[in-house]
Design a protein around this motif. Structure first.
Motif, mmCIF file in Angstrom:
data_model
loop_
_atom_site.group_PDB
_atom_site.id
_atom_site.type_symbol
_atom_site.label_atom_id
_atom_site.label_comp_id
_atom_site.label_asym_id
_atom_site.label_seq_id
_atom_site.Cartn_x
_atom_site.Cartn_y
_atom_site.Cartn_z
ATOM 1 N N CYS A 105 0.853 -1.181 0.000
ATOM 2 C CA CYS A 105 0.000 0.000 0.000
ATOM 3 C C CYS A 105 0.895 1.240 0.000
ATOM 4 O O CYS A 105 2.117 1.140 0.067
ATOM 5 C CB CYS A 105 -0.895 -0.011 1.240
ATOM 6 N N HIS B 131 3.442 1.611 2.847
ATOM 7 C CA HIS B 131 4.550 0.671 2.949
ATOM 8 C C HIS B 131 5.428 0.608 1.710
ATOM 9 O O HIS B 131 6.196 -0.322 1.529
ATOM 10 C CB HIS B 131 4.022 -0.726 3.311
ATOM 11 N N CYS C 268 -1.743 -5.532 0.919
ATOM 12 C CA CYS C 268 -0.365 -5.164 1.209
ATOM 13 C C CYS C 268 0.336 -6.305 1.955
ATOM 14 O O CYS C 268 -0.288 -6.996 2.750
ATOM 15 C CB CYS C 268 -0.378 -3.897 2.061
ATOM 16 N N TYR D 15 2.458 -5.966 4.199
ATOM 17 C CA TYR D 15 2.853 -5.539 5.547
ATOM 18 C C TYR D 15 1.693 -5.068 6.412
ATOM 19 O O TYR D 15 1.882 -4.746 7.581
ATOM 20 C CB TYR D 15 3.916 -4.444 5.446
ATOM 21 N N CYS D 16 0.499 -4.979 5.823
ATOM 22 C CA CYS D 16 -0.683 -4.620 6.607
ATOM 23 C C CYS D 16 -1.915 -5.129 5.876
ATOM 24 O O CYS D 16 -1.806 -5.864 4.905
ATOM 25 C CB CYS D 16 -0.738 -3.106 6.844
HETATM 26 ZN ZN LIG Z 1 0.709 -1.609 4.003
#
Ligand SMILES: [Zn+2]
Length: 67
Positions: A21, A24, A54, A56-57
């Motif tokens: 996203c 990140h 994403c 990472y999230c």
């Molecule tokens: Zn992210």
């Protein structure tokens, strides 16, 4: 005559593709540079192809970082 075969071993996955996203992107770029030791290709995902989250999230991925 001696023939030398030089094998260049690529570091990590040679088909690296990280979905990320907006938040990140920097992290994904850092990871990609570490993995491939080259400048990665940073792309915006087309609106109709935004179906990944994403790495990472939980946000929808808007960009990919590739080698
Ligand atoms: Zn992210």
């Amino acid at each position: 005559m001696v023939f030398l075969l030089i094998l260049i071993k690529k570091k990590g996955d040679c088909n690296l593709k990280i979905y990320c996203c907006l938040e990140h992107t920097e992290l994904a770029l850092d990871v990609a540079v570490d993995e491939i030791e080259l400048a990665p290709v940073f792309k915006e995902i087309d609106e109709n192809e935004r179906n990944h989250t994403c790495e990472y999230c939980e946000n929808l991925a808007l960009y990919t970082v590739e080698n």
